[in-house]
Write an enzyme that holds these catalytic residues in place. Structure first.
Site, PDB file in Angstrom:
ATOM      1  N   GLU A  69      -9.514  -0.232 -99.194  1.00 42.27           N
ATOM      2  CA  GLU A  69      -8.673  -0.904 -98.206  1.00 42.27           C
ATOM      3  C   GLU A  69      -7.641  -1.734 -98.961  1.00 42.27           C
ATOM      4  O   GLU A  69      -7.996  -2.632 -99.724  1.00 42.27           O
ATOM      5  CB  GLU A  69      -9.511  -1.822 -97.317  1.00 42.27           C
ATOM      6  CG  GLU A  69      -8.691  -2.677 -96.382  1.00 42.27           C
ATOM      7  CD  GLU A  69      -9.535  -3.700 -95.638  1.00 42.27           C
ATOM      8  OE1 GLU A  69      -8.979  -4.737 -95.254  1.00 42.27           O
ATOM      9  OE2 GLU A  69     -10.759  -3.477 -95.464  1.00 42.27           O
ATOM     10  N   GLU A 102     -11.442   2.734-113.388  1.00 43.65           N
ATOM     11  CA  GLU A 102     -12.110   3.426-114.490  1.00 43.65           C
ATOM     12  C   GLU A 102     -12.285   4.893-114.108  1.00 43.65           C
ATOM     13  O   GLU A 102     -12.729   5.214-113.008  1.00 43.65           O
ATOM     14  CB  GLU A 102     -13.486   2.815-114.758  1.00 43.65           C
ATOM     15  CG  GLU A 102     -14.237   3.508-115.869  1.00 43.65           C
ATOM     16  CD  GLU A 102     -15.637   2.963-116.096  1.00 43.65           C
ATOM     17  OE1 GLU A 102     -16.171   3.137-117.193  1.00 43.65           O
ATOM     18  OE2 GLU A 102     -16.198   2.341-115.162  1.00 43.65           O
ATOM     19  N   HIS A 128     -13.661  -3.439-111.771  1.00 42.75           N
ATOM     20  CA  HIS A 128     -12.892  -2.212-111.601  1.00 42.75           C
ATOM     21  C   HIS A 128     -13.508  -1.360-110.503  1.00 42.75           C
ATOM     22  O   HIS A 128     -14.636  -1.588-110.070  1.00 42.75           O
ATOM     23  CB  HIS A 128     -12.844  -1.415-112.907  1.00 42.75           C
ATOM     24  CG  HIS A 128     -14.208  -1.011-113.406  1.00 42.75           C
ATOM     25  ND1 HIS A 128     -14.940  -1.801-114.258  1.00 42.75           N
ATOM     26  CD2 HIS A 128     -14.977   0.074-113.153  1.00 42.75           C
ATOM     27  CE1 HIS A 128     -16.095  -1.209-114.527  1.00 42.75           C
ATOM     28  NE2 HIS A 128     -16.152  -0.064-113.855  1.00 42.75           N
ATOM     29  N   ARG A 179      -6.307  -7.065-102.295  1.00 46.27           N
ATOM     30  CA  ARG A 179      -5.042  -7.591-101.789  1.00 46.27           C
ATOM     31  C   ARG A 179      -3.916  -7.124-102.701  1.00 46.27           C
ATOM     32  O   ARG A 179      -4.054  -7.189-103.926  1.00 46.27           O
ATOM     33  CB  ARG A 179      -5.093  -9.111-101.731  1.00 46.27           C
ATOM     34  CG  ARG A 179      -6.042  -9.614-100.687  1.00 46.27           C
ATOM     35  CD  ARG A 179      -6.096 -11.155-100.653  1.00 46.27           C
ATOM     36  NE  ARG A 179      -6.989 -11.590 -99.598  1.00 46.27           N
ATOM     37  CZ  ARG A 179      -8.301 -11.769 -99.752  1.00 46.27           C
ATOM     38  NH1 ARG A 179      -8.857 -11.562-100.927  1.00 46.27           N
ATOM     39  NH2 ARG A 179      -9.047 -12.158 -98.746  1.00 46.27           N
ATOM     40  N   ASN A 205      -0.786  -9.158 -97.184  1.00 45.41           N
ATOM     41  CA  ASN A 205      -0.509 -10.360 -96.399  1.00 45.41           C
ATOM     42  C   ASN A 205       0.993 -10.600 -96.467  1.00 45.41           C
ATOM     43  O   ASN A 205       1.545 -10.795 -97.557  1.00 45.41           O
ATOM     44  CB  ASN A 205      -1.292 -11.556 -96.952  1.00 45.41           C
ATOM     45  CG  ASN A 205      -2.777 -11.388 -96.733  1.00 45.41           C
ATOM     46  OD1 ASN A 205      -3.248 -11.287 -95.608  1.00 45.41           O
ATOM     47  ND2 ASN A 205      -3.535 -11.325 -97.819  1.00 45.41           N
ATOM     48  N   HIS A 223     -16.072   0.574 -97.741  1.00 43.44           N
ATOM     49  CA  HIS A 223     -14.821   0.428 -98.476  1.00 43.44           C
ATOM     50  C   HIS A 223     -14.854  -0.794 -99.375  1.00 43.44           C
ATOM     51  O   HIS A 223     -15.691  -1.669 -99.214  1.00 43.44           O
ATOM     52  CB  HIS A 223     -13.615   0.350 -97.517  1.00 43.44           C
ATOM     53  CG  HIS A 223     -13.614  -0.846 -96.622  1.00 43.44           C
ATOM     54  ND1 HIS A 223     -14.033  -0.794 -95.315  1.00 43.44           N
ATOM     55  CD2 HIS A 223     -13.244  -2.135 -96.831  1.00 43.44           C
ATOM     56  CE1 HIS A 223     -13.921  -1.998 -94.770  1.00 43.44           C
ATOM     57  NE2 HIS A 223     -13.444  -2.830 -95.676  1.00 43.44           N
TER      58      HIS A 223
END
Length: 131
Positions: A62, A127, A80, A15, A66, A11
């Site tokens: 993922e 992209e 990207h 964030r 936070n 993965h």
């Protein structure tokens, strides 16, 4: 590393400032599935994994939220995530119709490949490459 069948990309983590908004973008606009989501109260963060197929079959994204952090500076190191699409014009039209932001293209790149870029709610670029 010794090359074997068990080595592959699992993965890419990014964030995000609003997890629900990001999940909606990746699922409703880009057509991915929410594969799993889990809160970690002790660390004050939530993880959500999205992708076009199961994690056992291919790489996924993922999304890390936070708690209490609503935005990030993207920096100059991130580029990207690339996604192969069948018909780039129709894909971009569908993204725009669902409220997604097409920031470049579709355009012929290098005289041979059609590409376009869209932007997620946090400003990360995705992209599209027509295959």
């Amino acid at each position: 590393f010794h090359r074997s069948k068990c080595i592959r990309i699992l993965h890419t983590m990014i964030r995000v400032g609003d997890l629900d908004k990001s999940i909606a973008f990746y699922t409703d606009v880009l057509g991915m599935k929410l594969l799993r989501r889990k809160e970690y109260p002790e660390g004050k963060y939530t993880l959500a994994f999205v992708g076009y197929g199961e994690e056992s079959e291919g790489a996924v994204i993922e999304l890390t939220y936070n708690w209490g952090v609503s935005s990030y500076e993207l920096g100059t190191g991130y580029g990207h995530v690339a996604i192969a699409v069948g018909e780039i014009r129709k894909t971009c039209e569908a993204v725009a119709a669902k409220g997604g932001k097409v920031v470049y293209g579709p355009a012929l790149h290098g005289g041979a490949t059609w590409i376009a870029f869209v932007e997620d709610p946090d400003g990360y670029k995705i992209e599209f490459i027509e295959r």
